[in-house]
Write an enzyme that holds these catalytic residues in place. Structure first.
Site, short mmCIF file in Angstrom:
data_model
loop_
_atom_site.label_atom_id
_atom_site.label_comp_id
_atom_site.label_asym_id
_atom_site.label_seq_id
_atom_site.Cartn_x
_atom_site.Cartn_y
_atom_site.Cartn_z
N HIS A 208 -94.94 18.70 -22.69
CA HIS A 208 -93.75 17.83 -22.41
C HIS A 208 -93.34 16.78 -23.76
O HIS A 208 -94.12 16.31 -24.50
CB HIS A 208 -94.57 16.65 -21.40
CG HIS A 208 -94.59 17.31 -19.87
ND1 HIS A 208 -94.49 16.54 -18.91
CD2 HIS A 208 -94.50 18.65 -19.71
CE1 HIS A 208 -94.44 17.39 -17.73
NE2 HIS A 208 -94.68 18.60 -18.23
N TYR B 170 -92.25 7.66 -14.39
CA TYR B 170 -92.91 6.40 -13.99
C TYR B 170 -91.63 5.27 -13.52
O TYR B 170 -90.91 4.99 -14.10
CB TYR B 170 -93.29 5.70 -15.36
CG TYR B 170 -94.52 6.60 -16.06
CD1 TYR B 170 -94.31 7.55 -16.68
CD2 TYR B 170 -95.81 6.03 -15.88
CE1 TYR B 170 -95.36 8.37 -17.26
CE2 TYR B 170 -96.89 6.67 -16.31
CZ TYR B 170 -96.76 7.62 -17.11
OH TYR B 170 -97.78 8.60 -17.67
N PRO C 78 -105.34 3.93 -15.29
CA PRO C 78 -104.90 5.21 -15.60
C PRO C 78 -103.39 5.20 -16.10
O PRO C 78 -102.73 6.16 -16.61
CB PRO C 78 -105.08 6.33 -14.48
CG PRO C 78 -105.27 5.24 -13.38
CD PRO C 78 -105.92 3.91 -13.81
N LYS D 53 -105.05 7.36 -20.89
CA LYS D 53 -105.61 6.98 -21.99
C LYS D 53 -107.38 7.30 -21.88
O LYS D 53 -107.91 7.63 -22.72
CB LYS D 53 -105.63 6.06 -22.58
CG LYS D 53 -104.14 5.36 -23.24
CD LYS D 53 -103.97 6.12 -24.29
CE LYS D 53 -102.44 6.25 -24.69
NZ LYS D 53 -102.00 7.42 -24.68
N TYR E 112 -98.06 6.51 -26.27
CA TYR E 112 -98.10 7.40 -25.35
C TYR E 112 -98.87 8.82 -25.83
O TYR E 112 -99.65 9.35 -25.32
CB TYR E 112 -96.90 7.52 -24.56
CG TYR E 112 -97.15 8.33 -23.23
CD1 TYR E 112 -97.32 7.71 -22.13
CD2 TYR E 112 -96.92 9.66 -23.15
CE1 TYR E 112 -97.67 8.26 -20.94
CE2 TYR E 112 -96.88 10.26 -21.98
CZ TYR E 112 -97.47 9.62 -20.89
OH TYR E 112 -97.40 10.19 -19.55
C1 LIG Z 1 -110.39 8.58 -9.54
C2 LIG Z 1 -110.30 8.62 -11.11
C3 LIG Z 1 -108.82 8.98 -11.63
C4 LIG Z 1 -108.43 8.86 -12.87
N1 LIG Z 1 -107.26 9.48 -13.25
C5 LIG Z 1 -106.93 9.35 -14.75
C6 LIG Z 1 -105.55 9.62 -15.14
O1 LIG Z 1 -104.72 10.04 -14.42
N2 LIG Z 1 -105.52 9.81 -16.64
C7 LIG Z 1 -106.69 9.63 -17.60
O2 LIG Z 1 -106.32 9.50 -18.66
N3 LIG Z 1 -107.53 9.18 -17.06
C8 LIG Z 1 -107.92 9.14 -15.70
N4 LIG Z 1 -109.11 8.72 -15.24
C9 LIG Z 1 -110.27 8.48 -16.23
C10 LIG Z 1 -110.82 9.76 -16.90
O3 LIG Z 1 -110.90 10.66 -15.70
C11 LIG Z 1 -112.11 9.52 -17.47
O4 LIG Z 1 -111.63 8.46 -18.61
C12 LIG Z 1 -112.75 10.47 -18.08
O5 LIG Z 1 -113.51 11.26 -16.84
C13 LIG Z 1 -114.02 10.12 -18.70
O6 LIG Z 1 -114.94 11.05 -19.16
P1 LIG Z 1 -116.35 10.80 -19.30
O7 LIG Z 1 -117.12 12.29 -19.58
O8 LIG Z 1 -116.73 9.43 -20.22
O9 LIG Z 1 -116.93 10.39 -17.77
P2 LIG Z 1 -117.01 11.13 -16.57
O10 LIG Z 1 -115.74 12.21 -16.56
O11 LIG Z 1 -117.47 10.02 -15.26
O12 LIG Z 1 -118.36 11.96 -16.69
C14 LIG Z 1 -119.51 11.21 -16.49
C15 LIG Z 1 -120.38 12.34 -15.93
O13 LIG Z 1 -122.21 11.71 -15.84
C16 LIG Z 1 -122.54 12.19 -14.87
N5 LIG Z 1 -123.55 11.34 -14.40
C17 LIG Z 1 -123.55 9.89 -14.41
N6 LIG Z 1 -124.55 9.29 -14.37
C18 LIG Z 1 -125.70 10.28 -14.53
C19 LIG Z 1 -127.05 10.31 -14.59
N7 LIG Z 1 -127.77 9.19 -14.23
N8 LIG Z 1 -127.64 11.56 -15.14
C20 LIG Z 1 -126.92 12.32 -15.30
N9 LIG Z 1 -125.51 12.48 -15.26
C21 LIG Z 1 -124.83 11.38 -14.71
C22 LIG Z 1 -121.45 12.27 -13.79
O14 LIG Z 1 -121.58 12.90 -12.59
C23 LIG Z 1 -120.48 12.64 -14.54
O15 LIG Z 1 -120.18 14.10 -14.46
C24 LIG Z 1 -109.54 8.72 -13.88
C25 LIG Z 1 -110.70 8.29 -13.51
C26 LIG Z 1 -111.16 8.43 -12.16
C27 LIG Z 1 -112.62 7.89 -11.82
#
Ligand SMILES: Cc1cc2nc3c(=O)[nH]c(=O)nc-3n(C[C@H](O)[C@H](O)[C@H](O)COP(=O)(O)OP(=O)(O)OC[C@H]3O[C@@H](n4cnc5c(N)ncnc54)[C@H](O)[C@@H]3O)c2cc1C
Length: 393
Positions: free
Chosen positions: A72, A203, A295, A299, A387
Site C-alpha cells: 500500500h 481512517y 492499534p 505499531k 506510519y
Molecule cells: C485483539 C487484538 C487486536 C490487535 N490488532 C492490532 C492491529 O490491528 N495492528 C497492530 O499492529 N497490532 C494489533 N494488535 C497488537 C499485536 O497483535 C501485538 O502487538 C502482537 O501480537 C505482539 O506479539 P507478541 O508475540 O509480543 O505477543 P502475542 O501475540 O500476545 O504472543 C504471546 C504468546 O505467548 C503465549 N503465552 C502467554 N502466556 C504464556 C505462558 N505462561 N507460557 C507459554 N506461552 C504463553 C500466548 O499464547 C501467545 O501465543 C492487536 C492485539 C490484540 C490483542
C-alpha cells in the site's frame, strides 16, 4: 532440559526470535501455552512496516508474504465528508507498508520451524509457570507440558508471552516503573467475506466516533468501529454494524460501502502501556510482554519485530565475542523506539476518536489537526514517516 535461550511465547515475537537465533547458530526452545490451531487462528494485526517486511525477507520467511502481501502506497483520512490521501512513498523517499495478516506470519514461521529437522524445538501446550532465579547465571523456566511439570535451564530467558504472560510479572515491583493509559472506548472489529470497498486503508473521524476500513486480502475486509467500553457485541447485529460503518465512512461524492457476510466479531479495549526496563538480570522482555499500544497506529506487531531483532543481534554478539555490551544496552535501545511508537499511536488515537465527554472545543482542535495534515506537506510527511515505521536502531 537445557538450552541457551528459553523463549516463552510462540506469538510473532517468540517465533521470529527463534528463527533469528537459529540462523545465528544459537540454540533455543520455544514454549507456547496454546495449541497450534489456536495460535494460527488468533485475529490481530495486519499492517507491516517496510522494516518488518525486510526482516522477514532476510530470514527466509517471506515466500508467501512476497506472493500474497498487498503493498500500500497511501492511506486515506476522512473527516467532515472530506477525503485526504497521504502519499506514503512521496513523503518518505519511497517507503510503503504491506497488508499481510499476523495469522499468516505466525503460520509461516511455525511451518518453517517445524519443517527444519535441526530447527529449535517448539512445544505447543507448554505453559510456563514460573521463571526462577532470573538474575542468576542459569535461570530456570518451570513449565507444564503433557500433564507433567518440567524445567528448562537456560543461559538467557526471552519473555515473549504477551501482555497477560508471566514474564513481566516475574520482575520485582521495586525494580520497575510502569506507564499506562486506558482509553474510554474500544474497537468492535469484524471480518467480512466481501472485497474491500477501497484500495487503501480509510481512517475516518466522525461525530459518532472513529471507523477504520482495512483488509486481509482482495476477498476479505477487516473493519472496525469505535464503541463504548461496556459494549456487548450481541447488541450489534450485522445490519447495525454495516449501517454504522456506512454512516461514519460517508464522504462527499461517489463512494459506496460493499456489504457481505460477517465471519468474526471481536471487542478490543484500547490501552497504552510500557514497563521499564525491558530487562531483569538474564530475563529480557520483548513485544507485548513489555509494552502495548492502541492499534490505531498499527505499531504493536511491528514493535515486537524490532524488539526481537535488537535482542537477537545482542545475543549473537555475546555468542561471538563474549561481550555483554549490546545486551546491556538492549532495554535503552528498544525503549527509544517504543516511546516513539507510543507517541504516534497516542496521537492517531486522540486525533481520530471522540471521547464520551469531548467538548466542542476539542472537536474543533481535532478537525484543525486533520485539516493541517491535509494542507501541509510537512504535517503529512510527519504522519507518513511514522506510519511506514522509523528506522530500526
Ligand atoms: C485483539 C487484538 C487486536 C490487535 N490488532 C492490532 C492491529 O490491528 N495492528 C497492530 O499492529 N497490532 C494489533 N494488535 C497488537 C499485536 O497483535 C501485538 O502487538 C502482537 O501480537 C505482539 O506479539 P507478541 O508475540 O509480543 O505477543 P502475542 O501475540 O500476545 O504472543 C504471546 C504468546 O505467548 C503465549 N503465552 C502467554 N502466556 C504464556 C505462558 N505462561 N507460557 C507459554 N506461552 C504463553 C500466548 O499464547 C501467545 O501465543 C492487536 C492485539 C490484540 C490483542
Amino acid at each position: 532440559m537445557r538450552t541457551t535461550v528459553g523463549i516463552i511465547g510462540g506469538g510473532p515475537a517468540g517465533l521470529l526470535l527463534a528463527r533469528l537465533l537459529h540462523r545465528a547458530g544459537i540454540d533455543c526452545v520455544v514454549l507456547e501455552s496454546r495449541d497450534r490451531a489456536y495460535v494460527e487462528r488468533r485475529q490481530r494485526a495486519g499492517i507491516l512496516e517496510q522494516g518488518t517486511v525486510d526482516v522477514l525477507r532476510a530470514c527466509g520467511a517471506s515466500e508467501r508474504l512476497d506472493r500474497e502481501g498487498l503493498t500500500h502506497h497511501g492511506i486515506e483520512l476522512r473527516f467532515e465528508g472530506r477525503a485526504h490521501r497521504v502519499d506514503l512513498p512521496g513523503a518518505t523517499g519511497g517507503k510503503s507498508v504491506t497488508v499481510y495478516a499476523q495469522t499468516e506470519i505466525v503460520k509461516d514461521l511455525i511451518a518453517l520451524q517445524l519443517a527444519d529437522p535441526a530447527g529449535p524445538p517448539l512445544l505447543f501446550g507448554a505453559e510456563a509457570l514460573a521463571i526462577e532465579k532470573p538474575d542468576s547465571a542459569a535461570p530456570v523456566v518451570r513449565f507444564r507440558h503433557e500433564g507433567r511439570e518440567q524445567t528448562l535451564t537456560c543461559d538467557f530467558v526471552a519473555g515473549c508471552d504477551g501482555f497477560h504472560g508471566i514474564a513481566r510479572r516475574t520482575v520485582p515491583a521495586d525494580r520497575i516503573r510502569t506507564f499506562e493509559r486506558a482509553y474510554p472506548y474500544s474497537w468492535l472489529g469484524v471480518l467480512a467475506d466481501v472485497p474491500p470497498s477501497c484500495k487503501e486503508l480509510i481512517y475516518a473521524r466522525h461525530q459518532r466516533g472513529f471507523a477504520l476500513h482495512s483488509m486481509r486480502s482482495p476477498r476479505v475486509s477487516r473493519l472496525y468501529l469505535q464503541v463504548p467500553n461496556d459494549t456487548d457485541t450481541a447488541d450489534w447485529s450485522d445490519e447495525r454494524i454495516w449501517d454504522e460503518l456506512a454512516t461514519r465512512f460517508a464522504v462527499d461524492g461517489e463512494w459506496a460501502l460493499e456489504r457481505g457476510p460477517i465471519t468474526a466479531t471481536s471487542l478490543t479495549p484500547m490501552r497504552s502501556f510500557v514497563q521499564e526496563p525491558m530487562r531483569h538480570g538474564r530475563l529480557f522482555l520483548a513485544g507485548d510482554a513489555a509494552h502495548i499500544v492502541p492499534p490505531t497506529g498499527a505499531k504493536g506487531l511491528n514493535l515486537a519485530v524490532s524488539d526481537v531483532v535488537t535482542l537477537a543481534r545482542a545475543l549473537a554478539h555475546h555468542h561471538q565475542t563474549g561481550s555483554t555490551e549490546l545486551l546491556d544496552g538492549y532495554s535503552a535501545t528498544c525503549l527509544r523506539r517504543v516511546w516513539q511508537a507510543e507517541r504516534f499511536s497516542y496521537f492517531m488515537t486522540e486525533t481520530l476518536h471522540r471521547r464520551p465527554d469531548q467538548s466542542p472545543f476539542e472537536d474543533r482542535l481535532q478537525l484543525a489537526q486533520l485539516d493541517r495534515i491535509a494542507t501541509s506537506p510537512t504535517a503529512s510527511a510527519e504522519l507518513a514517516e511514522n506510519y511506514v515505521g522509523l528506522p530500526l536502531s
